[in-house]
Design a protein around this motif. Sequence first.
Motif, PDB file in Angstrom:
ATOM      1  N   ILE A   1       0.892  -1.424  -0.082  1.00  0.00           N
ATOM      2  CA  ILE A   1      -0.777  -0.211  -0.034  1.00  0.00           C
ATOM      3  C   ILE A   1       0.549   1.491  -0.457  1.00  0.00           C
ATOM      4  O   ILE A   1       0.681   2.194  -0.987  1.00  0.00           O
ATOM      5  N   LEU A   2       2.146   1.406   1.100  1.00  0.00           N
ATOM      6  CA  LEU A   2       2.838   2.052   1.072  1.00  0.00           C
ATOM      7  C   LEU A   2       3.485   2.144  -0.758  1.00  0.00           C
ATOM      8  O   LEU A   2       3.161   4.153  -1.107  1.00  0.00           O
ATOM      9  N   GLN A   3       4.264   1.716  -0.875  1.00  0.00           N
ATOM     10  CA  GLN A   3       4.726   1.409  -2.306  1.00  0.00           C
ATOM     11  C   GLN A   3       3.461   1.847  -3.234  1.00  0.00           C
ATOM     12  O   GLN A   3       4.388   3.015  -4.881  1.00  0.00           O
ATOM     13  N   ARG A   4       2.499   2.348  -3.249  1.00  0.00           N
ATOM     14  CA  ARG A   4       1.396   2.096  -4.449  1.00  0.00           C
ATOM     15  C   ARG A   4       0.508   3.261  -4.456  1.00  0.00           C
ATOM     16  O   ARG A   4       0.660   3.711  -5.313  1.00  0.00           O
ATOM     17  N   SER A   5       0.209   3.741  -3.097  1.00  0.00           N
ATOM     18  CA  SER A   5      -0.278   4.961  -2.658  1.00  0.00           C
ATOM     19  C   SER A   5       0.393   6.694  -3.878  1.00  0.00           C
ATOM     20  O   SER A   5       1.452   6.890  -3.882  1.00  0.00           O
ATOM     21  N   ASP A   6      -0.663   7.134  -4.220  1.00  0.00           N
ATOM     22  CA  ASP A   6      -0.189   8.379  -4.420  1.00  0.00           C
ATOM     23  C   ASP A   6      -0.478   9.756  -3.633  1.00  0.00           C
ATOM     24  O   ASP A   6      -0.086  10.281  -3.970  1.00  0.00           O
ATOM     25  N   PHE A   7      -0.342   9.631  -2.422  1.00  0.00           N
ATOM     26  CA  PHE A   7      -1.233  10.353  -1.189  1.00  0.00           C
ATOM     27  C   PHE A   7       0.326  10.479  -1.189  1.00  0.00           C
ATOM     28  O   PHE A   7       1.375   9.702  -0.871  1.00  0.00           O
ATOM     29  N   PRO A   8       0.936  12.186  -0.430  1.00  0.00           N
ATOM     30  CA  PRO A   8       2.191  12.361  -0.223  1.00  0.00           C
ATOM     31  C   PRO A   8       2.092  11.820   1.574  1.00  0.00           C
ATOM     32  O   PRO A   8       1.957  12.814   2.819  1.00  0.00           O
ATOM     33  N   LEU A   9       2.617  10.850   1.956  1.00  0.00           N
ATOM     34  CA  LEU A   9       2.734   9.329   2.417  1.00  0.00           C
ATOM     35  C   LEU A   9       4.023  10.835   3.360  1.00  0.00           C
ATOM     36  O   LEU A   9       3.640  10.822   4.986  1.00  0.00           O
ATOM     37  N   GLN A  10       4.969  11.455   2.812  1.00  0.00           N
ATOM     38  CA  GLN A  10       6.038  11.907   4.123  1.00  0.00           C
ATOM     39  C   GLN A  10       5.224  12.866   4.673  1.00  0.00           C
ATOM     40  O   GLN A  10       5.395  13.466   5.996  1.00  0.00           O
ATOM     41  N   GLU A  11       4.194  13.518   4.476  1.00  0.00           N
ATOM     42  CA  GLU A  11       3.665  14.575   5.230  1.00  0.00           C
ATOM     43  C   GLU A  11       2.144  14.183   6.454  1.00  0.00           C
ATOM     44  O   GLU A  11       2.278  14.534   7.496  1.00  0.00           O
ATOM     45  N   LEU A  12       2.487  12.502   6.467  1.00  0.00           N
ATOM     46  CA  LEU A  12       2.161  11.768   7.674  1.00  0.00           C
ATOM     47  C   LEU A  12       2.460  11.960   9.068  1.00  0.00           C
ATOM     48  O   LEU A  12       2.116  12.087  10.251  1.00  0.00           O
ATOM     49  N   ILE A  13       3.930  12.354   8.678  1.00  0.00           N
ATOM     50  CA  ILE A  13       5.176  12.853   9.428  1.00  0.00           C
ATOM     51  C   ILE A  13       5.241  13.486  10.081  1.00  0.00           C
ATOM     52  O   ILE A  13       6.046  14.291   9.189  1.00  0.00           O
ATOM     53  N   THR A  14       4.445  14.870  11.010  1.00  0.00           N
ATOM     54  CA  THR A  14       4.784  15.802  11.375  1.00  0.00           C
ATOM     55  C   THR A  14       5.816  16.064  12.329  1.00  0.00           C
ATOM     56  O   THR A  14       6.522  17.228  12.139  1.00  0.00           O
ATOM     57  N   THR A  15       6.653  15.567  12.732  1.00  0.00           N
ATOM     58  CA  THR A  15       7.556  15.237  13.263  1.00  0.00           C
ATOM     59  C   THR A  15       8.535  14.823  14.037  1.00  0.00           C
ATOM     60  O   THR A  15       7.778  13.694  14.320  1.00  0.00           O
ATOM     61  N   ARG A  16       9.810  14.671  13.758  1.00  0.00           N
ATOM     62  CA  ARG A  16      10.981  13.502  13.593  1.00  0.00           C
ATOM     63  C   ARG A  16      11.753  14.327  15.143  1.00  0.00           C
ATOM     64  O   ARG A  16      12.591  15.748  15.174  1.00  0.00           O
ATOM     65  N   PHE A  17      12.157  13.625  16.356  1.00  0.00           N
ATOM     66  CA  PHE A  17      13.258  13.699  17.286  1.00  0.00           C
ATOM     67  C   PHE A  17      14.449  13.440  17.571  1.00  0.00           C
ATOM     68  O   PHE A  17      13.873  11.449  17.103  1.00  0.00           O
ATOM     69  N   ALA A  18      15.342  13.934  17.970  1.00  0.00           N
ATOM     70  CA  ALA A  18      16.012  12.636  18.073  1.00  0.00           C
ATOM     71  C   ALA A  18      16.395  12.221  19.861  1.00  0.00           C
ATOM     72  O   ALA A  18      15.090  12.156  20.013  1.00  0.00           O
ATOM     73  N   LEU A  19      16.773  10.942  19.898  1.00  0.00           N
ATOM     74  CA  LEU A  19      16.746  10.666  21.279  1.00  0.00           C
ATOM     75  C   LEU A  19      16.528  10.860  22.051  1.00  0.00           C
ATOM     76  O   LEU A  19      15.304  10.300  23.287  1.00  0.00           O
ATOM     77  N   ASP A  20      17.228  12.361  22.687  1.00  0.00           N
ATOM     78  CA  ASP A  20      17.841  13.613  23.610  1.00  0.00           C
ATOM     79  C   ASP A  20      16.290  13.304  24.011  1.00  0.00           C
ATOM     80  O   ASP A  20      16.468  14.157  25.172  1.00  0.00           O
ATOM     81  N   ALA A  21      15.362  13.854  23.603  1.00  0.00           N
ATOM     82  CA  ALA A  21      13.813  14.605  23.218  1.00  0.00           C
ATOM     83  C   ALA A  21      13.139  13.847  24.193  1.00  0.00           C
ATOM     84  O   ALA A  21      11.578  13.483  23.584  1.00  0.00           O
ATOM     85  N   GLY A  22      13.185  12.486  24.514  1.00  0.00           N
ATOM     86  CA  GLY A  22      11.865  11.638  24.581  1.00  0.00           C
ATOM     87  C   GLY A  22      11.069  12.204  25.904  1.00  0.00           C
ATOM     88  O   GLY A  22       9.912  12.069  25.245  1.00  0.00           O
ATOM     89  N   ALA A  23      11.016  13.669  26.831  1.00  0.00           N
ATOM     90  CA  ALA A  23       9.840  13.663  27.120  1.00  0.00           C
ATOM     91  C   ALA A  23       9.198  14.594  26.643  1.00  0.00           C
ATOM     92  O   ALA A  23       8.293  14.604  26.631  1.00  0.00           O
ATOM     93  N   GLU A  24      10.232  15.232  25.254  1.00  0.00           N
ATOM     94  CA  GLU A  24       9.240  16.123  24.929  1.00  0.00           C
ATOM     95  C   GLU A  24       8.255  15.742  23.661  1.00  0.00           C
ATOM     96  O   GLU A  24       6.793  15.656  22.930  1.00  0.00           O
ATOM     97  N   THR A  25       8.964  14.178  23.013  1.00  0.00           N
ATOM     98  CA  THR A  25       8.412  13.413  21.626  1.00  0.00           C
ATOM     99  C   THR A  25       7.066  13.339  21.767  1.00  0.00           C
ATOM    100  O   THR A  25       6.036  12.485  21.791  1.00  0.00           O
ATOM    101  N   LEU A  26       7.284  12.107  23.646  1.00  0.00           N
ATOM    102  CA  LEU A  26       6.539  11.741  24.749  1.00  0.00           C
ATOM    103  C   LEU A  26       4.709  12.901  24.542  1.00  0.00           C
ATOM    104  O   LEU A  26       3.544  12.314  24.745  1.00  0.00           O
ATOM    105  N   ALA A  27       5.854  13.497  25.061  1.00  0.00           N
ATOM    106  CA  ALA A  27       3.988  14.852  25.026  1.00  0.00           C
ATOM    107  C   ALA A  27       3.495  15.368  24.058  1.00  0.00           C
ATOM    108  O   ALA A  27       1.908  15.380  24.221  1.00  0.00           O
TER     109      ALA A  27
END
Length: 341
Positions: A294-320
Amino acid sequence: MTETMKAVVYTGLDTFEVTQVPQPTPGPGELLIRVEAAGLCHTDLDILAGRYSAQFPRIPGHEFAGTVVDADSIYQGCIGARVAIDPLIACHQCRNCTRGYPNLCTAGQAYGAERDGGFAEYAVVRQENAHNIGGLSMPVAALAEPFACAVNALERARLAPGMKAAIIGAGPMGMILSIALRGWDVHDVTFADRIPERLDRARSFGATHTAIVDESITDVLPTADFDLVIDATGRPEVVQDAIRLLADGGTLIPFGVCPPGSQINLDPFEIYRRQLRIIGSFSLNRGIPGALRILQRSDFPLQELITTRFALDAGAETLAAIGRADTIKIQFDPTITPAAQ
């Protein structure tokens, strides 16, 4: 000297730390994965709060993808492969496994719960749990696990092209379910949610109709009108109202995780007379390959589903950030440093 790696570690109920831990070594039948994307979901909060069974201390994370960097002697040819991980480990011998439900294995375990998962620089997984992602980016490939959960639900729903669907809740899983429906040629999808920003986003991912909810979904959506209704909120009162949206012969999937012990009222005669179906769907059931297709065939901008990416150090901020109205999927990227976010 033992090599170490950075990881988010749940040390007990409601306590965690970002720390250095020994880097794991692959045993027989196992691969060592350099984690390059690891998604978060509400289950990760439930594990931390004790609402979902797990053993502490534990490295959480069950939605992840990365590159194979080491393996036992049998699987040396896998080194360099780019893979997404199926987190479920089944015994393949109990009654549920032999009936085709390894996701309900009575002795089942999961990476991120009973075994260490992907919120770390490296993770060890069984070779059979790693699936080649082709040319997908790592962030999109890490969506395979939640997409596989959607695949499990939709396969059980016996969909047919041209069905009319409603999804209640335009959060991360609502978006994923909507995209996955296209794989069954279901394109008439109505979304209902309380948050206008989420409905704006739903329209950008192909929603044909949207409805803002104030009190009840039956105030804004037509009753007895939808062939398929999916609750993605996990609220019992919404599941209760969702039954009224079903057309004759319709199917309801209470996909959102309602609190254990919650109850709704059903009229058995209505279920019988209108030939309604209410089906359960737990986790994923060997669905990573289907999700990757499904991911390989989709025409939708799947990257836009991922709104934020964090380094591991930002554990508390990420969970919140889980569940905020301005986010869809949140991910750790263990390859980046805090300064590079």
